[in-house]
Design a protein around this motif. Structure first.
Motif: not given
Lengths: 341, 632
Positions: B84, B88, B208, B253, B256, B258-260, B615-617
Motif C-alpha cells: 500500500y 502503508g 482521479t 498514513v 489512497p 482519491q481519499s487522502q 489501486p490508488y496507492y
C-alpha cells in the motif's frame, strides 16, 4: 492505510450503516442510473445505466463518457440542480457535475480533504447545501463551484431535505462515532440554525413529500431493533407522527400517487402516507442496500442488492404490488437510483 | 544453536566480518547444501527437507538497499506482497492464500499481530535482518495459520568488530546504522542500532483529478528506530543465547490518492526478548526457550475522530527435546505454553486474553539412506475455543544422490480466530471455529555441478484448500466474521539458482517463476458470483530474478521482476495492470589495513515505471540511495 486492517470492522459498520437514497422527484419515463459506491477505499465507484424499455444495461457509464477517468471512491448520491446532475463522491471529497443526458463532466468540485460529501440539495438561488459527514453543512455557490461557508451542526451530517426556506439535516454520529440523535433545522435565507429536533439514534434519511412534510428515518441504537420514521411539519419541525419500525431503519421512497412509502427495514415494508401506519405485509423479505422508485406511468420499485460489497451487485425491479418484474447487474455496492427524465 | 538456520561449518555470516562481504556469492550457492533448516522442526539440510525452502542470504540483503522486510520479499521471494505504498501496510500472499495464512517468526517465535492475525512486513527494518527463509511447512511444525506457509527471519546475531554506515537517498531518505560485536572462546555479544527516515514525498500522477494533476505525496514520511542486542555463552555441551529487539516506527498514513487522510498517523513500537538454553546428553538434546513481547499499535486520525490505541503482551515458554533413538529414527518433540492479552480502545473496557498449550512430535525416520520420512502430529488447546489437531507427512527421496531429489508433503492445517474476530465490539463472533485446511505438494531439486558452474533447479507443484475460513460478511447492520470462506489454491513454483566462478569474477543468478490459481470455493451467500474466480489482489503469474556479478572489489546486482494482472473485485470484473520493475545495485569494496570501506549505489525502479500494487496507492518512481559503510 496501515491500520485500516485493524479498523476493518469499524469501517464495515459505517459502510453498512451508510444510508442510501433515491431521487424520486422525476415524474416521467426514462433510463435509470445506478450509482455504485464500489469497494470502500478501492476507488472503483461506477455508474450503471439501465433502460427499462429495452432492458439494455451499460456499466461504467461515467468512465466511458469521460475518457476513461474513474469516477472515484464512494459514489453516494446524485441530484439534478439547474439542469446539471451533481454526483456526490464522498470518499473522493468531490462532486462531479455532468450533463444528465451525455454524462460528460463539465467540471469537478473538489472539496476540502477533510470533508466527505454525502448529499446535495438546492437551498436557494445559486446556492446548495452539501452534507459532509463532518460536523457541518457546506454552503456551495452553484455558479462558481466554490464553498462559501459552513453551518456548524455539532455532529456528522448525513441526509438533507429542503422544504421552502427550511432545510432539515440529519445528524447521525458525533466525531468518534458515538450516535447522534437530532435533526438541525436551518433557515436557508440566512444559513442559520433555527433549532435542533431531538429524535432517535442515527438519523440518516431525510425526505420531503409533496405535502411539504419531512420524513426522517432513524436507524436506531446499535444492537437494538428500535429504528423509527418520524414525520415532521415542514415549517417548524414539530413531530406529527412516529412510526415504529421495530427493526433497523433504512432507505425510504415515496409513491405519492398512491400515498404509499416503501422502506427497507427488515425487508421492504409499506407505509400508508395518509394514515401514517406501517403494514406488516412485506413487498420483499430480503434486506436491500438501496431503494429507488420510478413514479412514471408504469411505476416500479427498484432495490439494490450489494451482496458482500466486494463484487457486482444486482438491481431487482418490483411492481407496486411486490411482484418481481426484472433484474439487472450493477457495479459494486449499488447505493443510489436516479431516474432520468 | 540457532532456531532457524544453522550453518554447520563454513558459516557464511561469520566470514562476513573477515572477508569483503560481496565475495561470497558463489560460496553461498555452493554451500546451500550445507545449510541446516529447521522449518519442519527436524534439523536437516535444505535439500533433504520434504518441502521447498527459499533462502535469501546476507549478500542479497546487503546489496538490495531495502528499508523493510516487505521490500526484500517483494523483490527476492516467490511471495506476492500487497503493498500500500512506502508508509502503508504490506501484507503477504503466499501460494494464493490470504495474509493470515502466513506466519512470520523471529528465532522461532511468532510475531504476527494477535488482533489481526497477520504481519505487516513493512514495519520490520531490513537492516536488522541477516537472512530469510521462506517455506511451506504446515501447522504441525509451528502452529496454526500456515496454510500458505511461514517466513523465518534471522537477525544479525553473529557480528564481530565494528560497523558503521550512512545512507542518503531520494525523497528525503536517510539511514544511519552502527553495530559492534565481540567474541571470546565461549561467549559472544553484539549490538546494533538503525535509524531509517524518509519523507517519501515523491511525485505521482493523480489521474482521479479533473484534469489529471502531477502531485506530491503528503503525510507519507516514515521514521523507524531499531536496536538489537544478542549474547551467547557456551560451556561444555550447554549453550545459552539471548536476544533483545526494540523498534519504534512513526509514520504518516496518507490513504489512497482519491481519499487522502492528511492528518492520520500510526505508531508501531515493540520490545521483544528471547532466551534459549540447550544442553546435550549423549543422544539427547534438551532445551528451554522463553519469549516475551510487548507491542503497541496506535492509529490516530483526527479527521475521523479516531484514536485507536492498542497494546498486546505475550509470553511463551517451550521445552524442545530431541533424541537420536537409532540411526534410523530421530525423535523431536516440543511442549509449549503461552499467554497473550490485548488492551485496546477498540475493545472498550474489555481486555481479552488467550492461553494456549501445545504438544507436538516431529520425528525423522530414515528408511534407507536415500529415503527419509517426516511424519508429525501436533495438538493445540486454546482457552477461548478449544482444541485443534494437525498432522503432516513428508518424504524425501534421493533419486540420484547429490544430484536429484524428489520430495512430497501433505499436511492438515488450522488457524485460530484472531482477537478481532472474537472480540470486536458488537461484531465479534464468539462462536467461531478454527479455520481448517489441507495442502499437498510435491517437487524436485536437481543440482548440476560441472567445474566452475553450478545449476540448481527446484520445482514444486502444490494444491491447498481452506475450509471454514473466517470472513467478515454483511449482516443487517454490520459485518460479522463467519466460518464461510473456502479457498482452493493450486499452482507451481520454479526456482533456479545459477552460479559461475572464474579467477576474476563470479556470476550468480536466482530466478523464480510462479503460477498461482487461487479461487473462491463454495457460495457464501445467495447470488455469490465469486465462486471459481481468482482471489482479489492475487496475481496468477510472477517472475523475479536477481543477478549478482562479483568482480573482485566491484559488485553489481540487477533485480527485475514482473507481476501479472490482479483482480480488484471478487467476481473478476475489474483488474489492475501487470507491471515490471528493475532495480540496480553497484558496490565497491576496499580493504586497507584491516578496515573495509564499502560504497554502494542503489537505483530503484530504474525504468521509472508508473504502477500501483493496490489501486490508488502510488509507488515511487525512479529513486536512488548511496551508502558508505566502514567495517573494522
Amino acid at each position: 492505510m496501515k491500520f485500516i486492517v485493524l479498523l476493518l470492522p469499524f469501517i464495515f459498520v459505517n459502510l453498512v450503516s451508510c444510508t442510501t437514497d433515491i431521487n424520486d422527484d422525476a415524474n416521467q419515463n426514462g433510463p435509470v442510473l445506478v450509482l455504485n459506491q464500489g469497494i470502500h477505499g478501492s476507488g472503483n465507484a461506477s455508474i450503471t445505466s439501465y433502460d427499462p424499455f429495452t432492458g439494455e444495461v451499460e456499466q461504467n457509464v461515467f468512465s466511458r463518457q469521460n475518457d476513461g477517468r474513474p469516477l472515484g471512491d464512494g459514489a453516494q448520491s446524485a441530484n439534478l440542480i439547474d439542469g446539471s446532475l451533481y454526483i456526490v463522491v464522498n470518499n473522493s471529497h468531490k462532486i462531479e457535475v455532468v450533463d444528465p443526458e451525455s454524462m460528460v463532466s463539465s467540471h469537478t468540485i473538489n472539496m476540502d480533504g477533510e470533508l466527505s460529501p454525502r448529499y446535495i440539495e438546492k437551498a436557494g438561488n445559486n446556492k446548495a447545501y452539501v452534507t459532509t459527514y463532518t460536523d457541518s453543512v457546506a454552503i456551495l455557490n452553484i455558479e462558481s463551484g466554490e464553498v462559501t461557508g459552513y453551518i456548524d451542526t455539532g455532529s456528522r451530517t448525513e441526509g438533507i431535505g429542503v422544504s421552502g426556506q427550511r432545510a432539515f439535516v440529519a445528524n447521525t454520529f458525533y466525531p468518534g462515532f458515538s450516535p447522534a440523535n437530532y435533526v438541525s433545522l436551518i433557515n436557508t435565507e440566512n444559513d442559520e440554525i433555527i433549532k435542533t429536533i431531538t429524535l432517535r439514534d442515527n438519523p440518516s434519511v431525510v425526505k420531503v413529500d409533496s405535502q411539504g412534510r419531512i420524513w426522517v428515518v432513524c436507524n436506531g441504537s446499535f444492537g437494538e431493533e428500535n429504528g423509527a420514521v418520524y414525520v415532521l411539519e415542514g415549517e417548524d419541525g414539530s413531530i406529527i407522527e412516529t412510526i415504529e419500525l421495530n427493526a433497523m431503519g433504512g432507505n425510504l421512497v415515496f409513491y405519492e400517487d398512491d400515498q404509499t412509502a416503501y422502506i427497507a427495514s427488515g425487508g421492504i415494508r409499506v407505509i400508508n402516507m395518509n394514515e401514517l401506519t406501517i403494514s406488516n405485509n412485506l413487498v420483499s423479505t430480503q434486506s436491500y442496500y438501496s431503494l429507488g422508485f420510478d413514479d412514471s406511468e408504469n411505476p416500479l420499485l427498484y432495490a439494490g442488492d450489494a451482496k458482500n460489497y466486494a463484487q457486482a451487485g444486482v438491481a431487482i425491479i418490483y411492481d407496486v404490488n411486490g411482484a418481481r418484474v426484472d433484474s439487472f447487474s450493477t457495479g459494486i455496492s449499488p447505493g443510489f437510483f436516479y431516474f432520468k427524465d | 544453536m540457532c532456531f532457524r538456520v544453522r550453518i554447520c561449518f563454513l558459516v557464511v555470516i561469520l566470514t562476513a566480518s573477515i572477508l569483503p562481504a560481496y565475495s561470497q556469492t558463489l560460496s553461498d550457492t555452493l554451500r546451500l547444501d550445507d545449510i541446516i533448516i529447521t522449518a519442519t522442526r527436524v534439523p536437516e539440510p535444505r535439500k533433504h527437507q520434504p518441502i521447498q525452502v527459499q533462502i535469501i542470504d546476507s549478500v542479497t540483503l546487503k546489496l538490495s538497499g531495502s528499508s523493510s522486510l516487505a521490500q526484500i520479499l517483494e523483490s527476492h521471494s516467490g511471495l506476492f506482497i500487497r503493498n500500500y505504498g512506502p508508509s502503508g501496510a504490506s501484507t503477504i500472499s503466499q501460494r494464493g492464500m490470504v495474509a493470515h495464512q502466513t506466519q512470520v517468526y523471529w528465532n522461532g517465535f511468532n510475531i504476527n499481530h494477535p488482533m489481526l492475525g497477520l504481519m505487516d512486513v513493512n514495519t520490520l527494518s531490513a537492516g536488522m535482518i541477516s537472512s530469510i527463509e521462506i517455506n511451506s511447512v504446515g501447522s504441525s511444525a509451528y502452529g496454526g495459520g500456515s496454510l500458505g506457509g511461514s517466513i523465518q527471519i534471522a537477525t544479525n546475531d553473529n557480528q564481530t568488530g565494528l560497523d558503521v554506515s550512512q545512507s542518503v537517498g531520494s525523497f528525503g531518505r536517510i539511514i544511519s546504522s552502527g553495530g559492534a560485536g565481540v567474541k571470546g572462546d565461549h561467549w559472544q555479544f553484539n549490538a546494533q542500532a538503525i535509524r531509517d527516515y524518509s519523507e517519501n514525498d515523491f511525485p505521482y500522477r493523480d489521474y482521479t483529478r479533473n484534469p489529471t494533476e502531477e502531485r506530491k505525496r503528503n503525510n507519507n514520511k516514515v521514521e523507524t528506530r531499531s536496536m538489537l542486542a544478542n549474547g551467547g555463552y557456551s560451556f561444555g555441551k550447554s549453550e545459552v543465547r539471548s536476544g533483545l529487539w526494540y523498534s519504534h516506527s512513526q509514520r504518516g498514513v496518507p490513504g489512497p490518492i482519491q481519499s487522502q487522510t492528511m492528518r492520520a498517523n500510526q505508531e508501531d513500537e515493540f520490545l521483544r526478548w528471547h532466551g534459549n538454553y540447550q544442553i546435550e546428553f549423549s543422544e539427547v538434546k534438551l532445551g528451554g526457550k522463553a519469549y516475551l513481547n510487548r507491542q503497541e499499535l496506535n492509529y490516530i486520525n483526527p479527521q475521523d475522530g479516531i484514536n485507536s490505541l492498542s497494546t498486546n503482551t505475550s509470553g511463551l515458554f517451550e521445552i524442545p527435546v530431541s533424541y537420536d533413538y537409532s540411526k534410523s529414527i530421530k525423535l523431536n518433540g516440543i511442549m509449549a505454553a503461552s499467554r497473550a492479552w490485548v488492551e485496546s480502545t477498540a475493545y472498550n473496557d474489555e481486555a481479552p486474553d488467550r492461553t494456549h498449550y501445545s504438544a507436538q512430535l516431529n520425528p525423522l525416520i530414515v528408511l534407507i539412506d536415500r529415503f527419509k520420512l517426516y511424519p508429525s502430529v501436533r495438538v493445540d488447546h486454546y482457552n477461548d475455543f478449544g482444541h485443534a489437531f494437525s498432522y503432516a507427512l513428508g518424504l524425501n527421496y534421493a533419486v540420484v544422490p547429490q544430484s536429484l531429489i524428489w520430495r512430497a508433503y501433505a499436511s492438515s492445517d488450522f488457524n485460530a480466530p484472531t482477537f478481532n474476530d472474537l472480540y470486536w465490539p458488537d461484531s465479534g463472533n464468539p462462536d467461531l471455529q478454527p479455520e481448517e485446511g489441507w495442502k499437498m505438494e510435491t517437487g524436485f531439486n536437481s543440482t548440476l555441478l560441472q567445474g566452475n558452474f553450478v545449476q540448481e533447479t527446484d520445482g514444486q507443484v502444490f494444491i491447498s484448500r481452506l475450509k471454514n475460513g473466517i470472513q467478515w460478511i454483511p449482516g443487517e447492520r454490520v459485518f460479522r466474521p463467519q466460518n464461510v470462506r473456502e479457498i482452493n489454491a493450486r499452482g507451481f513454483e520454479l526456482q533456479s539458482n545459477t552460479a559461475f566462478l572464474t579467477d576474476s569474477y563470479t556470476v550468480k543468478i536466482a530466478q523464480i517463476l510462479s503460477g498461482t490459481w487461487s479461487t473462491y470455493g463454495k457460495s457464501r451467500f445467495p447470488g455469490d458470483q465469486a465462486q471459481g474466480k481468482q482471489l482479489i489482489h492475487t496475481p496468477v503469474w510472477q517472475y523475479k530474478m536477481s543477478a549478482i556479478l562479483d568482480f573482485g572489489p566491484l559488485n553489481m546486482m540487477i533485480t527485475p521482476r514482473w507481476i501479472g494482472t490482479r483482480y480488484v473485485d471478487e467476481d473478476n470484473q475489474n483488474a489492475i495492470e501487470a507491471y515490471s520493475v528493475v532495480d540496480y545495485s553497484l558496490a565497491y569494496s576496499l580493504k586497507v589495513v584491516g578496515i573495509t570501506t564499502d560504497l554502494q549505489w542503489n537505483l530503484m525502479n530504474s525504468l521509472n515505471a508508473d504502477y500501483e500494487v493496490i489501486p490508488y496507492y502510488p509507488i515511487p518512481g525512479r529513486n536512488h540511495l548511496i551508502t558508505l559503510r566502514i567495517s573494522i
